[in-house]
Design a protein around this motif. Structure first.
Motif, PDB file in Angstrom:
ATOM      1  N   ARG A 224       0.846  -1.211   0.000  1.00 59.80           N
ATOM      2  CA  ARG A 224       0.000   0.000   0.000  1.00 59.80           C
ATOM      3  C   ARG A 224       0.880   1.260   0.000  1.00 59.80           C
ATOM      4  O   ARG A 224       0.658   2.183  -0.780  1.00 59.80           O
ATOM      5  CB  ARG A 224      -0.917   0.015   1.223  1.00 59.80           C
ATOM      6  N   ILE A 225       1.912   1.254   0.857  1.00 60.49           N
ATOM      7  CA  ILE A 225       2.780   2.438   0.945  1.00 60.49           C
ATOM      8  C   ILE A 225       3.546   2.628  -0.366  1.00 60.49           C
ATOM      9  O   ILE A 225       3.696   3.741  -0.872  1.00 60.49           O
ATOM     10  CB  ILE A 225       3.737   2.323   2.151  1.00 60.49           C
ATOM     11  N   ARG A 226       4.004   1.515  -0.943  1.00 58.74           N
ATOM     12  CA  ARG A 226       4.741   1.586  -2.203  1.00 58.74           C
ATOM     13  C   ARG A 226       3.852   2.217  -3.295  1.00 58.74           C
ATOM     14  O   ARG A 226       4.281   3.086  -4.054  1.00 58.74           O
ATOM     15  CB  ARG A 226       5.162   0.168  -2.614  1.00 58.74           C
ATOM     16  N   ARG A 227       2.589   1.773  -3.321  1.00 60.68           N
ATOM     17  CA  ARG A 227       1.642   2.280  -4.317  1.00 60.68           C
ATOM     18  C   ARG A 227       1.391   3.781  -4.083  1.00 60.68           C
ATOM     19  O   ARG A 227       1.485   4.580  -5.004  1.00 60.68           O
ATOM     20  CB  ARG A 227       0.326   1.492  -4.173  1.00 60.68           C
ATOM     21  N   GLU A 228       1.110   4.140  -2.836  1.00 61.46           N
ATOM     22  CA  GLU A 228       0.748   5.533  -2.532  1.00 61.46           C
ATOM     23  C   GLU A 228       1.902   6.505  -2.758  1.00 61.46           C
ATOM     24  O   GLU A 228       1.682   7.664  -3.087  1.00 61.46           O
ATOM     25  CB  GLU A 228       0.292   5.651  -1.067  1.00 61.46           C
ATOM     26  N   THR A 229       3.132   6.023  -2.544  1.00 63.78           N
ATOM     27  CA  THR A 229       4.281   6.933  -2.647  1.00 63.78           C
ATOM     28  C   THR A 229       4.990   6.790  -3.987  1.00 63.78           C
ATOM     29  O   THR A 229       5.920   7.546  -4.268  1.00 63.78           O
ATOM     30  CB  THR A 229       5.317   6.639  -1.530  1.00 63.78           C
ATOM     31  N   GLY A 230       4.568   5.812  -4.793  1.00 67.59           N
ATOM     32  CA  GLY A 230       5.252   5.579  -6.067  1.00 67.59           C
ATOM     33  C   GLY A 230       6.687   5.125  -5.864  1.00 67.59           C
ATOM     34  O   GLY A 230       7.559   5.390  -6.695  1.00 67.59           O
ATOM     35  N   THR A 231       6.955   4.458  -4.743  1.00 65.15           N
ATOM     36  CA  THR A 231       8.322   3.998  -4.456  1.00 65.15           C
ATOM     37  C   THR A 231       8.657   2.793  -5.353  1.00 65.15           C
ATOM     38  O   THR A 231       7.915   1.825  -5.383  1.00 65.15           O
ATOM     39  CB  THR A 231       8.441   3.579  -2.976  1.00 65.15           C
ATOM     40  N   PRO A 232       9.779   2.877  -6.089  1.00 62.06           N
ATOM     41  CA  PRO A 232      10.134   1.753  -6.969  1.00 62.06           C
ATOM     42  C   PRO A 232      10.471   0.478  -6.185  1.00 62.06           C
ATOM     43  O   PRO A 232      10.864   0.547  -5.016  1.00 62.06           O
ATOM     44  CB  PRO A 232      11.371   2.261  -7.721  1.00 62.06           C
ATOM     45  N   ASP A 233      10.310  -0.673  -6.843  1.00 62.70           N
ATOM     46  CA  ASP A 233      10.498  -1.971  -6.181  1.00 62.70           C
ATOM     47  C   ASP A 233      11.906  -2.153  -5.613  1.00 62.70           C
ATOM     48  O   ASP A 233      12.106  -2.888  -4.652  1.00 62.70           O
ATOM     49  CB  ASP A 233      10.223  -3.122  -7.166  1.00 62.70           C
ATOM     50  N   ASP A 234      12.898  -1.494  -6.238  1.00 65.27           N
ATOM     51  CA  ASP A 234      14.269  -1.722  -5.761  1.00 65.27           C
ATOM     52  C   ASP A 234      14.631  -0.839  -4.566  1.00 65.27           C
ATOM     53  O   ASP A 234      15.717  -0.958  -4.016  1.00 65.27           O
ATOM     54  CB  ASP A 234      15.294  -1.538  -6.908  1.00 65.27           C
ATOM     55  N   LYS A 235      13.716   0.036  -4.138  1.00 65.46           N
ATOM     56  CA  LYS A 235      14.011   0.841  -2.938  1.00 65.46           C
ATOM     57  C   LYS A 235      13.373   0.171  -1.718  1.00 65.46           C
ATOM     58  O   LYS A 235      12.178  -0.148  -1.720  1.00 65.46           O
ATOM     59  CB  LYS A 235      13.479   2.269  -3.091  1.00 65.46           C
ATOM     60  N   HIS A 236      14.188  -0.039  -0.684  1.00 63.07           N
ATOM     61  CA  HIS A 236      13.713  -0.754   0.506  1.00 63.07           C
ATOM     62  C   HIS A 236      12.752   0.110   1.332  1.00 63.07           C
ATOM     63  O   HIS A 236      13.013   1.273   1.591  1.00 63.07           O
ATOM     64  CB  HIS A 236      14.907  -1.165   1.375  1.00 63.07           C
ATOM     65  N   LEU A 237      11.654  -0.466   1.702  1.00 63.26           N
ATOM     66  CA  LEU A 237      10.735   0.163   2.660  1.00 63.26           C
ATOM     67  C   LEU A 237      10.703  -0.721   3.891  1.00 63.26           C
ATOM     68  O   LEU A 237      10.676  -1.941   3.779  1.00 63.26           O
ATOM     69  CB  LEU A 237       9.316   0.224   2.089  1.00 63.26           C
ATOM     70  N   GLY A 238      10.696  -0.122   5.042  1.00 60.08           N
ATOM     71  CA  GLY A 238      10.677  -0.951   6.249  1.00 60.08           C
ATOM     72  C   GLY A 238      10.124  -0.173   7.418  1.00 60.08           C
ATOM     73  O   GLY A 238       9.345   0.772   7.254  1.00 60.08           O
ATOM     74  N   GLY A 239      10.547  -0.569   8.596  1.00 58.84           N
ATOM     75  CA  GLY A 239      10.081   0.105   9.800  1.00 58.84           C
ATOM     76  C   GLY A 239      11.183   0.142  10.838  1.00 58.84           C
ATOM     77  O   GLY A 239      12.094  -0.692  10.829  1.00 58.84           O
TER      78      GLY A 239
END
Ligand code: GLP
Length: 247
Positions: A164-179
């Motif tokens: 959801r966050i990737r979609r909303e922010t347009g973050t590309p797949d190769d950029k790590h999202l975490g917490g």
């Protein structure tokens, strides 16, 4: 462990909001940790409403966030910084000096985690920590199976939240999202904890946390070991507790 079961979502939110406001008025220099998400958003706005009516002093309060999303801008609407700021912190008239958050980006996460822990300690430690709970019983970004000996640490988010966050922010797949999150050891240092859960989707996690074995597979089960922990639930979230008979 104290368990309060509210009749309906309105009473659930009101009970939680008044407990938070009461902490603020009874100890005006409290250090209070808050959690973001569907459970707490409206509760935060209610605390602001109580403050509007009673106008108690907030100048000495410290508010901090239990956790933060990493790899996004802190002003993105799904970042904990932005949610807490808009839902409660700015409305209470608390400035950024007394709003302590883990960063969304860092070149040195060990240092960022250490700094966060040190800052909370310097302010006298946590008076009240408000927790939500994940459907898998996670606390913050402490997912099932993670170690319980960290004060503050990197964690990871479930796939649903990440996509959801990737979609909303347009973050590309190769950029790590975490917490990044207060760890279980840091959570257990809070002098007082209130866990909030509503809805049938939380019932299994709530039952496992309260009635199951204390195990790293169920992070919230650690709260059975805390000396001052209350669960505030609505009837749906309490629906699977063995000693809770709904009428
Ligand atoms: C999220 C957050 C937690 C939050 C929990 C419950 O992943 N990292 O801090 O308490 O899950 O969220 P919600 O209230 O939206 O169910």
């Amino acid at each position: 462990m104290n368990i309060s079961i509210a009749k309906g979502i309105g009473a659930f939110r009101e009970a939680a909001a008044w407990k938070i406001a009461a902490q603020m008025t009874s100890k005006p220099d409290s250090v209070i940790g808050l959690s973001t998400g569907r459970t707490t958003g409206e509760i935060h706005r209610m605390v602001t409403g109580i403050h509007d009516r009673l106008s108690f002093d907030t100048s000495r309060l410290t508010i901090f966030g239990l956790d933060e999303v990493t790899g996004v801008d802190k002003h993105y609407s799904g970042a904990c910084w932005e949610m807490l700021w808009t839902e409660i912190v700015s409305g209470l008239g608390i400035g950024e000096d007394n709003f302590i958050m883990l960063p969304t980006e860092s070149d040195d996460w060990d240092k960022a985690c250490r700094d966060f822990t040190t800052e909370l300690q310097a302010r006298g430690g946590i008076d009240l920590l408000i927790l939500g709970i994940g459907e898998n019983a996670h606390l913050g970004f402490n997912q099932p199976g993670t170690s319980w000996n960290k004060e503050t640490c990197l964690g990871y988010m479930c796939e649903d939240l990440e996509s959801r966050i990737r979609r909303e922010t347009g973050t590309p797949d190769d950029k790590h999202l975490g917490g990044v999150t207060l760890g279980i050891a840091g959570i257990m240092k809070a002098r007082r904890i209130i866990l909030l859960a509503n809805g049938a989707n939380k019932a299994e996690a709530v039952r496992n946390a309260i009635e199951g074995p204390v195990t790293a597979d169920v992070p919230a089960s650690v709260l059975q070991l805390h000396p001052d922990c209350e669960f505030i639930l609505d009837e749906e979230a309490a629906g699977l507790l063995s000693n809770c008979h709904l009428t």
